[in-house]
Structures are given as structure tokens and as C-alpha cells.
Design a protein around this motif. Structure first.
Motif, PDB file in Angstrom:
ATOM      1  N   ILE A   4       0.900  -1.142  -0.096  1.00 13.90           N
ATOM      2  CA  ILE A   4       0.043   0.066   0.146  1.00 13.90           C
ATOM      3  C   ILE A   4       1.035   1.191   0.101  1.00 13.90           C
ATOM      4  O   ILE A   4       1.981   1.182   0.794  1.00 13.90           O
ATOM      5  CB  ILE A   4      -0.974  -0.273   1.248  1.00 13.90           C
ATOM      6  CG1 ILE A   4      -1.906   1.252   1.177  1.00 13.90           C
ATOM      7  CG2 ILE A   4      -0.147   0.026   2.492  1.00 13.90           C
ATOM      8  CD1 ILE A   4      -2.794   1.093   2.221  1.00 13.90           C
ATOM      9  N   ASN A   5       0.750   2.453  -0.884  1.00 12.68           N
ATOM     10  CA  ASN A   5       1.512   3.383  -0.901  1.00 12.68           C
ATOM     11  C   ASN A   5       0.664   4.600  -1.167  1.00 12.68           C
ATOM     12  O   ASN A   5      -0.664   4.413  -1.151  1.00 12.68           O
ATOM     13  CB  ASN A   5       2.471   3.218  -1.700  1.00 12.68           C
ATOM     14  CG  ASN A   5       2.029   3.247  -3.354  1.00 12.68           C
ATOM     15  OD1 ASN A   5       0.893   3.590  -3.632  1.00 12.68           O
ATOM     16  ND2 ASN A   5       2.730   2.327  -4.319  1.00 12.68           N
ATOM     17  N   PHE A   6       1.214   5.739  -1.180  1.00 13.39           N
ATOM     18  CA  PHE A   6       0.514   7.111  -1.147  1.00 13.39           C
ATOM     19  C   PHE A   6      -0.401   7.319  -2.359  1.00 13.39           C
ATOM     20  O   PHE A   6      -1.487   7.542  -2.476  1.00 13.39           O
ATOM     21  CB  PHE A   6       1.552   8.212  -0.889  1.00 13.39           C
ATOM     22  CG  PHE A   6       0.890   9.534  -0.827  1.00 13.39           C
ATOM     23  CD1 PHE A   6      -0.006   9.812   0.234  1.00 13.39           C
ATOM     24  CD2 PHE A   6       0.850  10.463  -2.006  1.00 13.39           C
ATOM     25  CE1 PHE A   6      -0.680  11.326   0.394  1.00 13.39           C
ATOM     26  CE2 PHE A   6       0.177  11.608  -1.948  1.00 13.39           C
ATOM     27  CZ  PHE A   6      -0.492  11.931  -0.764  1.00 13.39           C
ATOM     28  N   ALA A   7       0.191   6.801  -3.600  1.00 15.65           N
ATOM     29  CA  ALA A   7      -0.337   6.817  -4.810  1.00 15.65           C
ATOM     30  C   ALA A   7      -1.729   5.944  -4.825  1.00 15.65           C
ATOM     31  O   ALA A   7      -2.728   6.405  -5.403  1.00 15.65           O
ATOM     32  CB  ALA A   7       0.332   6.390  -6.073  1.00 15.65           C
ATOM     33  N   GLY A   8      -1.794   4.742  -4.143  1.00 15.00           N
ATOM     34  CA  GLY A   8      -2.809   3.997  -4.013  1.00 15.00           C
ATOM     35  C   GLY A   8      -3.859   4.675  -3.223  1.00 15.00           C
ATOM     36  O   GLY A   8      -5.230   4.663  -3.642  1.00 15.00           O
ATOM     37  N   ILE A   9      -3.585   5.217  -2.242  1.00 18.42           N
ATOM     38  CA  ILE A   9      -4.554   6.090  -1.383  1.00 18.42           C
ATOM     39  C   ILE A   9      -5.231   7.383  -2.090  1.00 18.42           C
ATOM     40  O   ILE A   9      -6.475   7.314  -1.981  1.00 18.42           O
ATOM     41  CB  ILE A   9      -3.836   6.455   0.010  1.00 18.42           C
ATOM     42  CG1 ILE A   9      -3.396   5.141   0.742  1.00 18.42           C
ATOM     43  CG2 ILE A   9      -4.882   7.573   0.686  1.00 18.42           C
ATOM     44  CD1 ILE A   9      -2.649   5.572   1.842  1.00 18.42           C
ATOM     45  N   ILE A  10      -4.319   7.965  -2.820  1.00 20.84           N
ATOM     46  CA  ILE A  10      -4.916   8.940  -3.626  1.00 20.84           C
ATOM     47  C   ILE A  10      -5.888   8.503  -4.664  1.00 20.84           C
ATOM     48  O   ILE A  10      -6.923   9.085  -4.915  1.00 20.84           O
ATOM     49  CB  ILE A  10      -3.867   9.876  -4.106  1.00 20.84           C
ATOM     50  CG1 ILE A  10      -2.881  10.432  -3.229  1.00 20.84           C
ATOM     51  CG2 ILE A  10      -4.339  10.745  -5.529  1.00 20.84           C
ATOM     52  CD1 ILE A  10      -3.604  11.586  -2.479  1.00 20.84           C
ATOM     53  N   GLY A  11      -5.586   7.323  -5.430  1.00 23.95           N
ATOM     54  CA  GLY A  11      -6.405   6.794  -6.351  1.00 23.95           C
ATOM     55  C   GLY A  11      -7.876   6.427  -5.707  1.00 23.95           C
ATOM     56  O   GLY A  11      -8.993   6.680  -6.417  1.00 23.95           O
TER      57      GLY A  11
END
Length: 309
Positions: free
Chosen positions: A121-128
Motif C-alpha cells: 500500500i502506498n500514497f499513490a494507491g490511497i490518492i486513487g
């Protein structure tokens, strides 16, 4: 192949929402949920018996204990509880907004996959995920869209919203438990249909158990046995597209790609629902609907992008 299977899953579920919505209105949500699970289980059983024709006992003995545990829990949470909440939401809010609440599932799958399956899990996934959810909020708060839906018999209520969120959350968690159950024994892989069979076995059993305890099994059975307003045709059609074909494809999908990515592709369901909704209910596609779906697609692309690269 995982991404292709995910898209085919989404198409099946998108089309299946409409016969299920009609069946829920004619037969009742509880009756539809428990009997379509039983019907789907019978269909999958017939398919599996063809595979196990020489040793039908393997249908029960081949799965290991943890297959039954995690896939059984997945069936109860995803099918029995999750689909009941989703069908109730579709019945109140309509397929267009009700389907948009499925975009909550990727967030749950992302978090559960991280905690249970050690998926990244990373920041880009959370933004998406966040951008996708913005689409849900946009359409939910649109007064113009609410007025259009009201004209064809659907209303915006807190109950419908809460049921939509609960349904999607249960489906996201259920998918993670399915992957855990299917992959628990690396040396003993389970046929996709076999995994669906276990999920459905526990799902319809728990649904009938609850209706027996609450004393509603007779009330749920009457409209089905009498085929109230020809509702069985819609229940059968939705069952083929949903629990049989769609769910089988979804389990194949999560064997190929991360659950969070798969669940987010499944969240494209509202995009497919829009044109079908126009054909079935003649509800116009307005700017609010298009913008909400655009946000959902953007979120999906970001999540898939961070997975690929």
C-alpha cells in the motif's frame, strides 16, 4: 489475463444489477438473496459434478479445513450480508447511485489486503481510492440527479446510503478472505468453481438459518414459490450473471492480480451501469453523472498505474 477477467466480471455484474433490482422489488430483498444463493449453488454443483464425475466424494473431501474456514467466512460476509445490503440499496437508491457505492469496496480491500495478505500500500494507491470516492460524494449530493431518480421511483435516503456503504465494505472484505482461503495451501490449489461452491454453500446456509431463527422463512418462500409478478425470470437471469459467471471470474481475477487492484477495476461498475440505466429506466445521463464517473475512472487509473509501475 487478470485485468481482462476483471473487466468481464464488471460487465456481468453491471448487467446483472438490473434483473436483481427488479427481482428485489417483486419478490423482496430477503427472499431474493437466499433463493438466488441456493440456485447459484445448485448450478455450480452441477458444473463441479461434471469435473468430479468419477469421484463425487472429492467435492466435499478435496478442500482442506482452512479452505472451508476462510471461503466460508467470505461467503457469509460478501454474499449473505454484503449482497443483502447492496440489493436493499439498489431497491431504494436505484442502480445508478447504488452501483456507485461499490467504489467503497476498493478502499476496504486495500486496507484488508495490507493487513491480511501483506499486499503493498502506498500514497499513490490511497490518492486513487480518494479520488474514486469523490465521485460517490459528488453524485450523492447532486440535487438535480436526485430529482431525476425520483421521477422513476427511486429516492435518496440515509438508509439507502448506509446500506450501500455496508454492502460494498462487506464485498471488499469478502474478496480478501476469498484470496486468503484460495492461497492458504500453496501446495494444494483449489479450482475456482470449487472455491465459489464453498462460498455459496456457507452463504445460502447462513441466509436460511437467519430466516429460520427470525421466523421469516415462510414469508420469504411464498413470493418465490408463487413466482410473484414473474420475478423468478429476473432472479434466474441475475443469478447467472452474478454469483455464477461474475463471481467465478472475480475469483480467477484475484488469483492473477492484487485484490485492491481487482476490486478497483470492479468499481468501474457505475460506468457500465449508466448507459444500461438509460436503456432500462430512460433516466438521462446528465453532467453530474458523467463527472462522478470520470472521477471514479481517474481513481482507478491511478491505482492500476501505481501497481504496474
Amino acid at each position: 489475463m487478470g485485468e481482462i477477467a476483471a473487466i468481464l466480471t464488471t460487465i456481468c455484474w453491471s448487467v446483472g444489477i438490473f434483473p436483481f433490482t427488479i427481482a428485489a422489488q417483486r419478490l423482496g430483498t430477503a427472499a431474493l438473496n437466499q433463493y438466488r444463493l441456493l440456485l447459484a449453488w445448485f448450478i455450480i454443483t452441477i458444473i463441479l459434478l461434471i469435473f468430479f464425475i468419477h469421484q463425487p466424494v472429492d467435492l466435499f473431501s478435496s478442500p482442506k479445513p482452512f479452505h472451508y474456514l476462510f471461503l466460508g467466512l467470505s461467503g457469509i460476509i460478501g454474499f449473505t450480508i454484503g449482497d443483502y445490503c447492496s440489493f436493499s440499496s439498489f431497491k431504494i437508491l436505484g442502480p445508478k447511485l447504488g452501483s456507485l457505492y461499490t467504489t467503497f469496496a476498493p478502499g476496504v480491500a486495500l486496507i484488508a489486503g495490507y493487513l491480511v495478505l501483506d499486499e503493498t500500500i502506498n500514497f499513490a494507491g490511497i490518492i486513487g481510492i480518494a479520488i474514486t470516492l469523490m465521485g460517490v460524494i459528488w453524485l450523492t449530493l447532486s440535487k438535480k440527479d436526485a430529482e431525476q431518480s425520483k421521477k422513476i421511483g427511486f429516492v435518496r435516503t440515509n438508509k439507502g446510503v448506509i446500506l450501500g456503504i455496508l454492502g460494498a465494505s462487506c464485498q471488499g472484505l469478502g474478496l480478501v478472505l476469498s484470496k486468503l482461503g484460495m492461497n492458504y495451501y500453496p501446495e494444494h490449489s483449489l479450482n475456482t468453481f470449487h472455491a465459489v461452491w464453498i462460498r455459496l454453500l456457507f452463504a445460502f446456509s447462513s441466509a436460511f438459518l437467519v430466516s429460520s431463527i427470525t421466523g421469516s422463512i415462510k414469508a420469504n418462500s411464498i413470493p418465490v414459490l408463487k413466482n410473484h409478478q414473474n420475478g423468478l425470470v429476473y432472479m434466474f437471469t441475475g443469478t447467472l450473471l452474478g454469483p455464477v459467471i461474475g463471481v467465478s471470474l472475480s475469483l480467477y481475477t484475484i488469483q492473477q492480480i492484487n485484490v485492491s487492484v481487482a476490486q478497483t477495476i470492479f468499481a468501474l461498475l457505475p460506468v457500465f451501469v449508466l448507459p444500461i440505466n438509460l436503456l432500462v429506466y430512460k433516466e438521462k445521463i446528465n453532467a453530474h453523472s458523467v463527472f462522478a464517473c470520470f472521477l471514479a475512472i481517474t481513481g482507478v487509473l491511478i491505482l492500476v498505474w501505481r501497481h504496474k509501475f
